[in-house]
Design a protein around this motif. Structure first.
Motif, PDB file in Angstrom:
ATOM      1  N   GLU A 106       0.828  -1.204   0.000  1.00 59.84           N
ATOM      2  CA  GLU A 106       0.000   0.000   0.000  1.00 59.84           C
ATOM      3  C   GLU A 106       0.863   1.256   0.000  1.00 59.84           C
ATOM      4  O   GLU A 106       0.549   2.246  -0.673  1.00 59.84           O
ATOM      5  N   GLU A 107       1.963   1.208   0.731  1.00 64.74           N
ATOM      6  CA  GLU A 107       2.868   2.363   0.772  1.00 64.74           C
ATOM      7  C   GLU A 107       3.518   2.592  -0.587  1.00 64.74           C
ATOM      8  O   GLU A 107       3.690   3.744  -1.012  1.00 64.74           O
ATOM      9  N   ALA A 108       3.859   1.508  -1.288  1.00 63.49           N
ATOM     10  CA  ALA A 108       4.470   1.654  -2.614  1.00 63.49           C
ATOM     11  C   ALA A 108       3.511   2.357  -3.563  1.00 63.49           C
ATOM     12  O   ALA A 108       3.910   3.227  -4.350  1.00 63.49           O
ATOM     13  N   PHE A 109       2.222   1.989  -3.500  1.00 58.20           N
ATOM     14  CA  PHE A 109       1.236   2.647  -4.352  1.00 58.20           C
ATOM     15  C   PHE A 109       1.096   4.128  -4.003  1.00 58.20           C
ATOM     16  O   PHE A 109       0.702   4.943  -4.845  1.00 58.20           O
ATOM     17  N   ALA A 110       1.396   4.472  -2.756  1.00 57.30           N
ATOM     18  CA  ALA A 110       1.321   5.869  -2.314  1.00 57.30           C
ATOM     19  C   ALA A 110       2.634   6.612  -2.535  1.00 57.30           C
ATOM     20  O   ALA A 110       2.765   7.775  -2.149  1.00 57.30           O
ATOM     21  N   GLY A 111       3.618   5.934  -3.160  1.00 60.83           N
ATOM     22  CA  GLY A 111       4.905   6.572  -3.421  1.00 60.83           C
ATOM     23  C   GLY A 111       5.854   6.514  -2.248  1.00 60.83           C
ATOM     24  O   GLY A 111       6.865   7.225  -2.228  1.00 60.83           O
ATOM     25  N   ILE A 112       5.569   5.676  -1.248  1.00 62.53           N
ATOM     26  CA  ILE A 112       6.413   5.557  -0.058  1.00 62.53           C
ATOM     27  C   ILE A 112       7.258   4.295  -0.197  1.00 62.53           C
ATOM     28  O   ILE A 112       6.727   3.189  -0.254  1.00 62.53           O
ATOM     29  N   ARG A 113       8.574   4.464  -0.230  1.00 60.34           N
ATOM     30  CA  ARG A 113       9.446   3.308  -0.442  1.00 60.34           C
ATOM     31  C   ARG A 113      10.739   3.446   0.349  1.00 60.34           C
ATOM     32  O   ARG A 113      11.198   4.552   0.636  1.00 60.34           O
ATOM     33  N   LEU A 114      11.334   2.289   0.651  1.00 58.99           N
ATOM     34  CA  LEU A 114      12.687   2.264   1.200  1.00 58.99           C
ATOM     35  C   LEU A 114      13.641   2.388   0.020  1.00 58.99           C
ATOM     36  O   LEU A 114      13.714   1.498  -0.832  1.00 58.99           O
ATOM     37  N   THR A 115      14.365   3.478  -0.053  1.00 61.66           N
ATOM     38  CA  THR A 115      15.180   3.744  -1.239  1.00 61.66           C
ATOM     39  C   THR A 115      16.360   4.647  -0.907  1.00 61.66           C
ATOM     40  O   THR A 115      16.288   5.466   0.023  1.00 61.66           O
ATOM     41  N   SER A 116      17.416   4.501  -1.665  1.00 65.30           N
ATOM     42  CA  SER A 116      18.527   5.452  -1.572  1.00 65.30           C
ATOM     43  C   SER A 116      18.146   6.772  -2.224  1.00 65.30           C
ATOM     44  O   SER A 116      18.733   7.814  -1.932  1.00 65.30           O
ATOM     45  N   GLY A 117      17.175   6.700  -3.145  1.00 59.46           N
ATOM     46  CA  GLY A 117      16.754   7.883  -3.891  1.00 59.46           C
ATOM     47  C   GLY A 117      17.313   7.945  -5.290  1.00 59.46           C
ATOM     48  O   GLY A 117      16.894   8.774  -6.099  1.00 59.46           O
ATOM     49  N   MET A 118      18.255   7.058  -5.601  1.00 60.60           N
ATOM     50  CA  MET A 118      18.829   7.054  -6.945  1.00 60.60           C
ATOM     51  C   MET A 118      17.961   6.216  -7.879  1.00 60.60           C
ATOM     52  O   MET A 118      17.566   5.104  -7.553  1.00 60.60           O
ATOM     53  N   LYS A 119      17.676   6.758  -9.055  1.00 63.10           N
ATOM     54  CA  LYS A 119      17.044   5.995 -10.127  1.00 63.10           C
ATOM     55  C   LYS A 119      18.102   5.792 -11.203  1.00 63.10           C
ATOM     56  O   LYS A 119      18.717   6.753 -11.676  1.00 63.10           O
ATOM     57  N   LEU A 120      18.295   4.539 -11.581  1.00 58.09           N
ATOM     58  CA  LEU A 120      19.464   4.164 -12.363  1.00 58.09           C
ATOM     59  C   LEU A 120      19.084   3.381 -13.606  1.00 58.09           C
ATOM     60  O   LEU A 120      18.091   2.654 -13.614  1.00 58.09           O
TER      61      LEU A 120
END
Length: 482
Positions: A106-120
Protein backbone atom coordinates in the motif's frame (compact mmCIF):
# COMPACT_ATOMS: atom_id res chain seq x y z
CA UNK A 1 -14.48 0.07 -9.41
CA UNK A 2 -17.39 -1.71 -7.81
CA UNK A 3 -18.10 -5.36 -8.57
CA UNK A 4 -21.28 -7.28 -7.78
CA UNK A 5 -19.62 -9.55 -5.25
CA UNK A 6 -22.90 -11.07 -4.10
CA UNK A 7 -23.63 -12.20 -7.64
CA UNK A 8 -20.14 -13.64 -7.92
CA UNK A 9 -20.67 -15.70 -4.80
CA UNK A 10 -23.92 -17.08 -6.22
CA UNK A 11 -22.22 -17.97 -9.49
CA UNK A 12 -19.24 -19.62 -7.81
CA UNK A 13 -21.44 -21.65 -5.50
CA UNK A 14 -23.12 -23.14 -8.57
CA UNK A 15 -19.75 -24.06 -10.08
CA UNK A 16 -18.11 -25.38 -6.93
CA UNK A 17 -18.74 -25.06 -3.24
CA UNK A 18 -15.06 -24.24 -2.70
CA UNK A 19 -15.33 -21.14 -4.86
CA UNK A 20 -18.08 -19.47 -2.88
CA UNK A 21 -17.73 -17.80 0.50
CA UNK A 22 -14.27 -18.51 1.82
CA UNK A 23 -14.62 -21.15 4.51
CA UNK A 24 -11.98 -21.67 7.19
CA UNK A 25 -9.22 -23.87 5.84
CA UNK A 26 -6.75 -25.62 8.14
CA UNK A 27 -4.46 -23.02 9.70
CA UNK A 28 -1.30 -24.39 8.07
CA UNK A 29 -2.73 -23.75 4.58
CA UNK A 30 -4.85 -20.67 5.36
CA UNK A 31 -2.83 -18.42 3.06
CA UNK A 32 -2.64 -21.07 0.32
CA UNK A 33 -6.42 -21.37 0.45
CA UNK A 34 -6.71 -17.62 0.00
CA UNK A 35 -4.31 -17.72 -2.95
CA UNK A 36 -6.16 -20.44 -4.85
CA UNK A 37 -9.65 -19.06 -4.29
CA UNK A 38 -8.69 -15.47 -5.06
CA UNK A 39 -7.04 -16.46 -8.34
CA UNK A 40 -9.93 -18.79 -9.20
CA UNK A 41 -12.33 -15.88 -8.76
CA UNK A 42 -10.51 -12.99 -10.43
CA UNK A 43 -7.41 -13.99 -12.42
CA UNK A 44 -7.80 -12.81 -16.01
CA UNK A 45 -6.52 -16.08 -17.49
CA UNK A 46 -8.18 -18.38 -14.93
CA UNK A 47 -9.76 -20.52 -17.64
CA UNK A 48 -6.33 -21.25 -19.19
CA UNK A 49 -4.77 -22.64 -16.00
CA UNK A 50 -5.87 -26.27 -15.43
CA UNK A 51 -5.24 -26.17 -11.68
CA UNK A 52 -7.51 -23.12 -11.37
CA UNK A 53 -10.43 -24.79 -13.15
CA UNK A 54 -13.77 -24.49 -11.35
CA UNK A 55 -14.18 -28.26 -11.36
CA UNK A 56 -10.54 -29.11 -10.68
CA UNK A 57 -11.44 -30.43 -7.19
CA UNK A 58 -14.58 -32.33 -6.17
CA UNK A 59 -14.59 -30.99 -2.62
CA UNK A 60 -12.63 -28.93 -0.13
CA UNK A 61 -10.67 -31.93 1.14
CA UNK A 62 -9.25 -32.53 -2.33
CA UNK A 63 -8.35 -28.86 -2.60
CA UNK A 64 -6.71 -28.87 0.84
CA UNK A 65 -4.66 -31.91 -0.06
CA UNK A 66 -3.42 -30.14 -3.18
CA UNK A 67 -2.59 -26.97 -1.25
CA UNK A 68 -0.68 -28.88 1.41
CA UNK A 69 2.02 -29.65 -1.14
CA UNK A 70 3.05 -25.98 -1.06
CA UNK A 71 4.80 -24.83 2.11
CA UNK A 72 5.37 -21.38 0.65
CA UNK A 73 2.24 -19.52 -0.55
CA UNK A 74 4.37 -17.59 -3.04
CA UNK A 75 5.43 -20.81 -4.76
CA UNK A 76 1.78 -21.79 -5.12
CA UNK A 77 0.86 -18.35 -6.46
CA UNK A 78 3.51 -18.30 -9.17
CA UNK A 79 2.80 -21.92 -10.14
CA UNK A 80 -0.78 -20.91 -10.96
CA UNK A 81 0.04 -18.08 -13.37
CA UNK A 82 -0.44 -18.37 -17.10
CA UNK A 83 3.11 -17.45 -18.03
CA UNK A 84 2.86 -17.09 -21.84
CA UNK A 85 0.41 -14.22 -21.41
CA UNK A 86 1.65 -12.96 -18.08
CA UNK A 87 4.89 -11.56 -19.40
CA UNK A 88 6.03 -11.87 -22.99
CA UNK A 89 9.09 -9.62 -22.84
CA UNK A 90 10.96 -11.37 -20.02
CA UNK A 91 10.02 -14.91 -18.96
CA UNK A 92 11.74 -14.34 -15.63
CA UNK A 93 9.24 -11.68 -14.56
CA UNK A 94 5.48 -11.56 -14.17
CA UNK A 95 2.85 -8.87 -14.15
CA UNK A 96 1.14 -10.56 -11.17
CA UNK A 97 2.79 -10.80 -7.77
CA UNK A 98 2.20 -11.68 -4.13
CA UNK A 99 3.54 -10.05 -0.95
CA UNK A 100 3.69 -11.11 2.69
CA UNK A 101 3.36 -7.51 3.89
CA UNK A 102 0.48 -5.61 2.36
CA UNK A 103 1.34 -2.47 4.33
CA UNK A 104 4.51 -2.12 2.27
CA UNK A 105 2.49 -2.73 -0.90
CA UNK A 106 0.00 0.00 0.00
CA UNK A 107 2.87 2.36 0.77
CA UNK A 108 4.47 1.65 -2.61
CA UNK A 109 1.24 2.65 -4.35
CA UNK A 110 1.32 5.87 -2.31
CA UNK A 111 4.91 6.57 -3.42
CA UNK A 112 6.41 5.56 -0.06
CA UNK A 113 9.45 3.31 -0.44
CA UNK A 114 12.69 2.26 1.20
CA UNK A 115 15.18 3.74 -1.24
CA UNK A 116 18.53 5.45 -1.57
CA UNK A 117 16.75 7.88 -3.89
CA UNK A 118 18.83 7.05 -6.94
CA UNK A 119 17.04 6.00 -10.13
CA UNK A 120 19.46 4.16 -12.36
CA UNK A 121 19.74 2.73 -15.83
CA UNK A 122 22.31 0.29 -17.17
CA UNK A 123 24.45 0.52 -20.29
CA UNK A 124 27.21 -1.35 -22.13
CA UNK A 125 30.53 0.25 -22.87
CA UNK A 126 30.49 1.75 -26.35
CA UNK A 127 33.74 0.03 -27.41
CA UNK A 128 32.17 -3.44 -27.32
CA UNK A 129 34.56 -4.63 -24.62
CA UNK A 130 31.76 -6.11 -22.54
CA UNK A 131 32.17 -3.52 -19.83
CA UNK A 132 29.04 -2.32 -18.08
CA UNK A 133 28.07 0.76 -16.10
CA UNK A 134 25.01 2.42 -14.65
CA UNK A 135 24.04 6.06 -14.68
CA UNK A 136 21.76 8.22 -12.56
CA UNK A 137 18.78 9.51 -14.51
CA UNK A 138 16.86 10.92 -11.54
CA UNK A 139 17.18 11.52 -7.80
CA UNK A 140 14.20 11.53 -5.45
CA UNK A 141 13.86 14.84 -3.58
CA UNK A 142 14.38 14.43 0.15
CA UNK A 143 16.23 11.13 -0.17
CA UNK A 144 19.68 10.39 1.23
CA UNK A 145 21.15 10.41 -2.29
CA UNK A 146 19.74 13.90 -2.71
CA UNK A 147 21.29 15.00 0.58
CA UNK A 148 24.66 13.46 -0.34
CA UNK A 149 24.82 15.39 -3.60
CA UNK A 150 24.05 12.65 -6.09
CA UNK A 151 22.80 14.25 -9.30
CA UNK A 152 21.31 13.29 -12.63
CA UNK A 153 23.98 12.27 -15.13
CA UNK A 154 26.47 10.73 -12.70
CA UNK A 155 28.21 7.63 -14.09
CA UNK A 156 28.83 4.67 -11.74
CA UNK A 157 31.23 1.82 -12.54
CA UNK A 158 31.75 0.24 -9.11
CA UNK A 159 29.74 -0.30 -5.92
CA UNK A 160 31.61 -0.97 -2.68
CA UNK A 161 34.76 -1.42 -4.76
CA UNK A 162 33.26 -4.17 -6.94
CA UNK A 163 33.07 -3.67 -10.70
CA UNK A 164 29.45 -3.62 -11.88
CA UNK A 165 28.29 -6.27 -14.32
CA UNK A 166 24.92 -7.18 -15.75
CA UNK A 167 24.82 -10.17 -13.45
CA UNK A 168 25.70 -8.51 -10.13
CA UNK A 169 24.06 -5.10 -10.33
CA UNK A 170 20.92 -6.04 -8.39
CA UNK A 171 22.89 -7.73 -5.60
CA UNK A 172 25.28 -4.79 -5.27
CA UNK A 173 22.36 -2.41 -4.83
CA UNK A 174 20.53 -4.70 -2.41
CA UNK A 175 22.19 -3.23 0.70
CA UNK A 176 20.86 -0.59 3.06
CA UNK A 177 24.12 1.36 2.79
CA UNK A 178 26.61 1.24 -0.07
CA UNK A 179 29.30 3.33 -1.72
CA UNK A 180 29.17 4.30 -5.38
CA UNK A 181 32.36 4.92 -7.36
CA UNK A 182 31.97 7.61 -10.01
CA UNK A 183 33.52 7.85 -13.45
CA UNK A 184 33.79 10.30 -16.34
CA UNK A 185 31.63 9.42 -19.35
CA UNK A 186 34.52 9.36 -21.86
CA UNK A 187 32.37 8.80 -24.94
CA UNK A 188 30.53 5.84 -23.43
CA UNK A 189 33.70 4.13 -22.13
CA UNK A 190 33.72 5.41 -18.54
CA UNK A 191 37.00 6.08 -16.74
CA UNK A 192 37.08 6.20 -12.94
CA UNK A 193 37.65 9.68 -11.50
CA UNK A 194 38.30 8.58 -7.92
CA UNK A 195 35.15 10.15 -6.46
CA UNK A 196 33.02 8.07 -4.09
CA UNK A 197 29.70 8.79 -2.39
CA UNK A 198 28.12 6.66 0.33
CA UNK A 199 24.32 6.53 0.36
CA UNK A 200 21.85 4.98 2.79
CA UNK A 201 18.33 3.80 2.10
CA UNK A 202 15.49 5.39 4.03
CA UNK A 203 11.72 5.54 3.88
CA UNK A 204 10.88 8.32 1.43
CA UNK A 205 7.59 9.61 0.05
CA UNK A 206 8.10 10.60 -3.56
CA UNK A 207 5.89 13.28 -5.05
CA UNK A 208 5.19 12.02 -8.59
CA UNK A 209 4.98 15.62 -9.82
CA UNK A 210 8.69 16.01 -10.49
CA UNK A 211 8.77 19.29 -12.41
CA UNK A 212 6.25 21.84 -13.69
CA UNK A 213 6.85 25.11 -15.47
CA UNK A 214 5.53 27.37 -18.18
CA UNK A 215 7.76 28.10 -21.16
CA UNK A 216 7.26 30.99 -23.55
CA UNK A 217 8.52 30.44 -27.08
CA UNK A 218 7.41 33.03 -29.62
CA UNK A 219 3.62 32.95 -29.75
CA UNK A 220 3.48 29.70 -27.78
CA UNK A 221 2.82 29.48 -24.06
CA UNK A 222 3.77 25.92 -23.27
CA UNK A 223 3.01 24.11 -20.03
CA UNK A 224 5.39 21.34 -18.98
CA UNK A 225 4.70 18.62 -16.41
CA UNK A 226 6.99 15.72 -15.57
CA UNK A 227 4.77 13.13 -13.92
CA UNK A 228 6.36 9.91 -12.61
CA UNK A 229 3.57 7.81 -11.06
CA UNK A 230 -0.24 7.72 -11.15
CA UNK A 231 -0.66 7.94 -7.38
CA UNK A 232 -4.10 8.83 -6.01
CA UNK A 233 -2.49 10.29 -2.88
CA UNK A 234 -1.31 13.19 -5.02
CA UNK A 235 -4.47 13.77 -7.08
CA UNK A 236 -5.07 17.08 -5.30
CA UNK A 237 -1.55 18.31 -6.04
CA UNK A 238 -1.92 17.28 -9.68
CA UNK A 239 -5.20 19.16 -9.96
CA UNK A 240 -3.57 22.23 -8.38
CA UNK A 241 -0.88 22.24 -11.08
CA UNK A 242 -3.58 22.26 -13.73
CA UNK A 243 -5.18 25.25 -12.02
CA UNK A 244 -1.86 27.05 -12.54
CA UNK A 245 -1.84 25.97 -16.17
CA UNK A 246 -5.37 27.36 -16.55
CA UNK A 247 -4.25 30.72 -15.20
CA UNK A 248 -1.24 30.81 -17.50
CA UNK A 249 -3.42 30.67 -20.62
CA UNK A 250 -1.53 27.82 -22.26
CA UNK A 251 -1.49 27.33 -25.99
CA UNK A 252 0.21 23.93 -25.67
CA UNK A 253 0.90 21.28 -23.03
CA UNK A 254 3.72 18.74 -22.69
CA UNK A 255 3.34 15.89 -20.21
CA UNK A 256 6.57 14.02 -19.62
CA UNK A 257 5.88 10.33 -18.92
CA UNK A 258 9.32 9.01 -19.86
CA UNK A 259 9.86 7.52 -16.37
CA UNK A 260 6.23 6.77 -15.51
CA UNK A 261 5.55 3.03 -15.24
CA UNK A 262 1.89 3.41 -14.33
CA UNK A 263 -0.37 3.28 -11.27
CA UNK A 264 -4.02 4.05 -10.60
CA UNK A 265 -6.54 3.80 -13.44
CA UNK A 266 -8.72 6.31 -11.60
CA UNK A 267 -5.89 8.84 -11.50
CA UNK A 268 -5.24 8.22 -15.20
CA UNK A 269 -8.90 9.06 -15.83
CA UNK A 270 -8.54 12.26 -13.82
CA UNK A 271 -5.45 13.27 -15.81
CA UNK A 272 -7.23 12.66 -19.11
CA UNK A 273 -10.11 14.81 -17.85
CA UNK A 274 -7.71 17.60 -16.82
CA UNK A 275 -6.14 17.65 -20.28
CA UNK A 276 -9.54 17.83 -21.95
CA UNK A 277 -12.81 18.76 -20.19
CA UNK A 278 -15.01 18.84 -23.28
CA UNK A 279 -15.84 15.12 -23.05
CA UNK A 280 -17.37 14.94 -19.59
CA UNK A 281 -19.23 11.65 -18.98
CA UNK A 282 -18.06 10.15 -22.27
CA UNK A 283 -16.18 6.84 -22.19
CA UNK A 284 -12.51 7.13 -21.29
CA UNK A 285 -11.70 3.40 -21.05
CA UNK A 286 -13.44 0.06 -20.62
CA UNK A 287 -12.32 -3.03 -18.76
CA UNK A 288 -12.53 -6.67 -19.84
CA UNK A 289 -12.35 -9.15 -16.93
CA UNK A 290 -12.50 -12.95 -16.94
CA UNK A 291 -15.70 -14.54 -18.20
CA UNK A 292 -17.08 -15.23 -14.72
CA UNK A 293 -16.84 -11.61 -13.68
CA UNK A 294 -18.18 -10.37 -17.01
CA UNK A 295 -21.21 -12.67 -16.85
CA UNK A 296 -22.46 -11.32 -13.52
CA UNK A 297 -21.41 -7.67 -13.69
CA UNK A 298 -23.35 -4.73 -15.07
CA UNK A 299 -21.25 -3.44 -18.01
CA UNK A 300 -21.70 0.10 -16.70
CA UNK A 301 -19.54 -0.86 -13.72
CA UNK A 302 -16.65 -1.86 -15.97
CA UNK A 303 -16.09 1.52 -17.60
CA UNK A 304 -14.22 4.67 -16.67
CA UNK A 305 -15.73 7.90 -17.95
CA UNK A 306 -14.23 11.33 -18.35
CA UNK A 307 -15.27 13.36 -15.32
CA UNK A 308 -15.29 16.92 -14.02
CA UNK A 309 -14.94 15.91 -10.36
CA UNK A 310 -12.29 14.21 -8.23
CA UNK A 311 -13.95 12.04 -5.61
CA UNK A 312 -11.51 9.87 -3.64
CA UNK A 313 -12.39 7.75 -0.65
CA UNK A 314 -10.28 5.78 1.79
CA UNK A 315 -10.68 2.06 2.42
CA UNK A 316 -13.38 2.74 4.99
CA UNK A 317 -15.43 4.71 2.48
CA UNK A 318 -14.64 8.12 3.94
CA UNK A 319 -14.24 10.96 1.43
CA UNK A 320 -10.65 12.20 1.46
CA UNK A 321 -10.78 14.46 -1.62
CA UNK A 322 -13.78 16.04 -3.32
CA UNK A 323 -13.10 18.88 -5.72
CA UNK A 324 -13.82 20.06 -9.25
CA UNK A 325 -11.28 19.14 -11.90
CA UNK A 326 -9.30 21.96 -13.48
CA UNK A 327 -9.60 21.21 -17.19
CA UNK A 328 -7.72 22.78 -20.11
CA UNK A 329 -10.07 21.76 -22.96
CA UNK A 330 -7.14 21.02 -25.23
CA UNK A 331 -7.49 19.50 -28.69
CA UNK A 332 -3.80 18.53 -28.94
CA UNK A 333 -1.49 17.05 -26.30
CA UNK A 334 2.24 16.27 -26.44
CA UNK A 335 3.68 13.37 -24.43
CA UNK A 336 7.37 12.62 -23.90
CA UNK A 337 7.69 8.83 -23.63
CA UNK A 338 10.22 6.00 -23.47
CA UNK A 339 10.33 2.25 -22.96
CA UNK A 340 9.80 3.04 -19.27
CA UNK A 341 6.37 4.55 -20.06
CA UNK A 342 3.92 1.76 -19.32
CA UNK A 343 0.48 0.73 -18.10
CA UNK A 344 -1.47 3.77 -16.91
CA UNK A 345 0.80 6.04 -18.97
CA UNK A 346 -0.12 4.11 -22.09
CA UNK A 347 -3.75 4.07 -20.97
CA UNK A 348 -3.92 7.89 -21.04
CA UNK A 349 -2.36 7.96 -24.51
CA UNK A 350 -4.68 5.25 -25.79
CA UNK A 351 -7.83 6.69 -24.20
CA UNK A 352 -7.24 10.20 -25.56
CA UNK A 353 -6.37 9.16 -29.13
CA UNK A 354 -9.99 8.76 -30.33
CA UNK A 355 -10.88 12.22 -29.00
CA UNK A 356 -7.95 14.60 -29.56
CA UNK A 357 -4.66 14.82 -31.46
CA UNK A 358 -2.03 12.95 -29.41
CA UNK A 359 1.60 13.68 -30.28
CA UNK A 360 4.48 11.55 -28.98
CA UNK A 361 8.18 12.35 -28.66
CA UNK A 362 10.82 9.90 -27.43
CA UNK A 363 11.07 6.14 -27.93
CA UNK A 364 8.55 3.30 -28.20
CA UNK A 365 6.55 2.78 -25.02
CA UNK A 366 6.68 -0.44 -23.03
CA UNK A 367 3.46 -2.14 -24.14
CA UNK A 368 1.27 -3.22 -21.21
CA UNK A 369 -2.50 -3.09 -21.49
CA UNK A 370 -3.55 -5.25 -18.54
CA UNK A 371 -4.29 -4.23 -14.97
CA UNK A 372 -4.50 -5.69 -11.48
CA UNK A 373 -6.28 -5.42 -8.15
CA UNK A 374 -5.12 -5.97 -4.59
CA UNK A 375 -6.76 -9.01 -3.01
CA UNK A 376 -6.80 -9.37 0.79
CA UNK A 377 -7.82 -12.45 2.76
CA UNK A 378 -11.31 -11.38 3.78
CA UNK A 379 -14.76 -12.60 2.80
CA UNK A 380 -14.96 -10.21 -0.16
CA UNK A 381 -11.19 -9.87 -0.75
CA UNK A 382 -11.12 -6.20 0.31
CA UNK A 383 -9.02 -4.60 3.06
CA UNK A 384 -12.08 -3.72 5.14
CA UNK A 385 -14.11 -6.87 4.35
CA UNK A 386 -15.57 -9.15 6.99
CA UNK A 387 -13.32 -11.73 8.61
CA UNK A 388 -10.03 -10.21 7.45
CA UNK A 389 -7.41 -12.74 8.49
CA UNK A 390 -4.61 -11.78 10.86
CA UNK A 391 -1.81 -12.55 8.39
CA UNK A 392 -0.55 -9.77 6.09
CA UNK A 393 -0.31 -11.63 2.78
CA UNK A 394 -1.94 -9.97 -0.23
CA UNK A 395 -2.02 -10.66 -3.98
CA UNK A 396 -1.81 -8.33 -6.94
CA UNK A 397 -2.99 -10.53 -9.84
CA UNK A 398 -3.75 -9.37 -13.35
CA UNK A 399 -7.53 -9.28 -13.62
CA UNK A 400 -8.39 -7.09 -16.59
CA UNK A 401 -7.50 -5.92 -20.06
CA UNK A 402 -8.22 -2.24 -20.71
CA UNK A 403 -9.35 -0.68 -23.99
CA UNK A 404 -10.27 2.74 -25.34
CA UNK A 405 -13.70 3.76 -26.62
CA UNK A 406 -12.95 2.03 -29.96
CA UNK A 407 -12.02 -1.24 -28.25
CA UNK A 408 -8.33 -0.74 -29.00
CA UNK A 409 -5.09 -0.94 -27.07
CA UNK A 410 -1.41 -1.28 -27.96
CA UNK A 411 0.17 -4.48 -26.60
CA UNK A 412 3.43 -3.66 -28.39
CA UNK A 413 3.50 -0.06 -27.18
CA UNK A 414 3.17 3.28 -28.98
CA UNK A 415 5.75 4.50 -31.48
CA UNK A 416 6.41 8.27 -31.39
CA UNK A 417 6.36 10.41 -34.50
CA UNK A 418 9.56 12.09 -33.25
CA UNK A 419 12.17 9.50 -32.26
CA UNK A 420 14.80 10.68 -29.80
CA UNK A 421 16.50 8.77 -27.00
CA UNK A 422 18.32 9.98 -23.92
CA UNK A 423 22.11 10.15 -24.14
CA UNK A 424 23.88 9.25 -20.85
CA UNK A 425 26.62 11.69 -21.79
CA UNK A 426 24.17 14.59 -22.20
CA UNK A 427 21.08 14.05 -20.08
CA UNK A 428 20.48 17.73 -19.36
CA UNK A 429 18.42 19.18 -16.52
CA UNK A 430 14.82 18.01 -16.26
CA UNK A 431 12.41 20.85 -16.98
CA UNK A 432 15.06 23.04 -18.58
CA UNK A 433 14.00 24.05 -22.12
CA UNK A 434 17.50 23.01 -23.25
CA UNK A 435 17.12 19.42 -21.95
CA UNK A 436 17.35 17.39 -25.19
CA UNK A 437 13.94 15.65 -25.17
CA UNK A 438 12.08 18.72 -23.96
CA UNK A 439 13.94 20.92 -26.44
CA UNK A 440 13.00 18.57 -29.27
CA UNK A 441 9.33 18.56 -28.16
CA UNK A 442 9.24 22.36 -28.11
CA UNK A 443 10.70 22.34 -31.63
CA UNK A 444 7.97 19.90 -32.69
CA UNK A 445 5.31 22.21 -31.27
CA UNK A 446 6.66 25.38 -32.83
CA UNK A 447 7.72 24.03 -36.26
CA UNK A 448 5.91 20.71 -36.74
CA UNK A 449 9.23 19.17 -37.79
CA UNK A 450 9.59 15.46 -37.06
CA UNK A 451 13.22 15.32 -38.09
CA UNK A 452 15.59 12.35 -38.21
CA UNK A 453 15.50 9.73 -35.42
CA UNK A 454 18.17 10.33 -32.77
CA UNK A 455 19.06 7.20 -30.80
CA UNK A 456 21.82 6.52 -28.31
CA UNK A 457 24.33 4.14 -29.88
CA UNK A 458 26.34 1.35 -28.32
CA UNK A 459 25.27 2.04 -24.76
CA UNK A 460 22.09 0.09 -24.06
CA UNK A 461 22.12 -3.66 -23.66
CA UNK A 462 19.10 -5.81 -24.35
CA UNK A 463 17.13 -6.64 -22.34
CA UNK A 464 17.39 -3.25 -20.70
CA UNK A 465 17.92 -2.80 -16.96
CA UNK A 466 16.39 -0.10 -14.79
CA UNK A 467 16.55 0.10 -10.99
CA UNK A 468 12.74 0.42 -10.91
CA UNK A 469 12.63 -3.25 -11.99
CA UNK A 470 13.60 -4.11 -8.41
CA UNK A 471 10.32 -2.67 -7.12
CA UNK A 472 7.38 -5.06 -6.69
CA UNK A 473 5.02 -2.53 -8.30
CA UNK A 474 7.19 -2.05 -11.41
CA UNK A 475 5.08 -1.07 -14.44
CA UNK A 476 1.82 -1.75 -12.65
CA UNK A 477 -1.68 -0.52 -13.47
CA UNK A 478 -4.41 -1.14 -10.96
CA UNK A 479 -8.04 -0.55 -10.09
CA UNK A 480 -9.57 -0.75 -6.63
CA UNK A 481 -11.89 -3.54 -5.60
CA UNK A 482 -14.61 -1.87 -3.54
Amino acid sequence: MKLLKASLIVLFSILLVSCSEKDDAPKNIEVQNFVWKGLNAYYLWQDLVPDLADRRFNNDNELYSYLSAYDDPANLFYSLLYMPNEYTKDPNRTYSWIVDDYIALEEAFAGIRLTSGMKLEGADYADGSGGYYIYVYDVVAGSNADAQGVTRGMIITEINGTTITRGNVNDLLDNDTFTIHLADYNGGNPVSNGTTITVTKSQVTENPIKVTNVITNGSHTIGYLMYNQFSRNFDGELNAEFAKFQSAGLTDLIIDLRYNGGGSVQTATYLGSMITGQFNNELFAKQVWNHKVMEVTNPDLLINNFTNQILNKDQQGNVVLDEAINSLNLNTIYFIVSDDSASASELVINALKPYIDVKLVGTQTYGKHVGSITLYDSDDYTRNGDNLKSHTWAMQPIVLEIQNVDGENAPEGFIPEVIIDEDPGNLGVLGDPAEPLLERTIQYITTGAKGVPTMKKGVQFSPSWNSNMMRPDYNNMYVELK
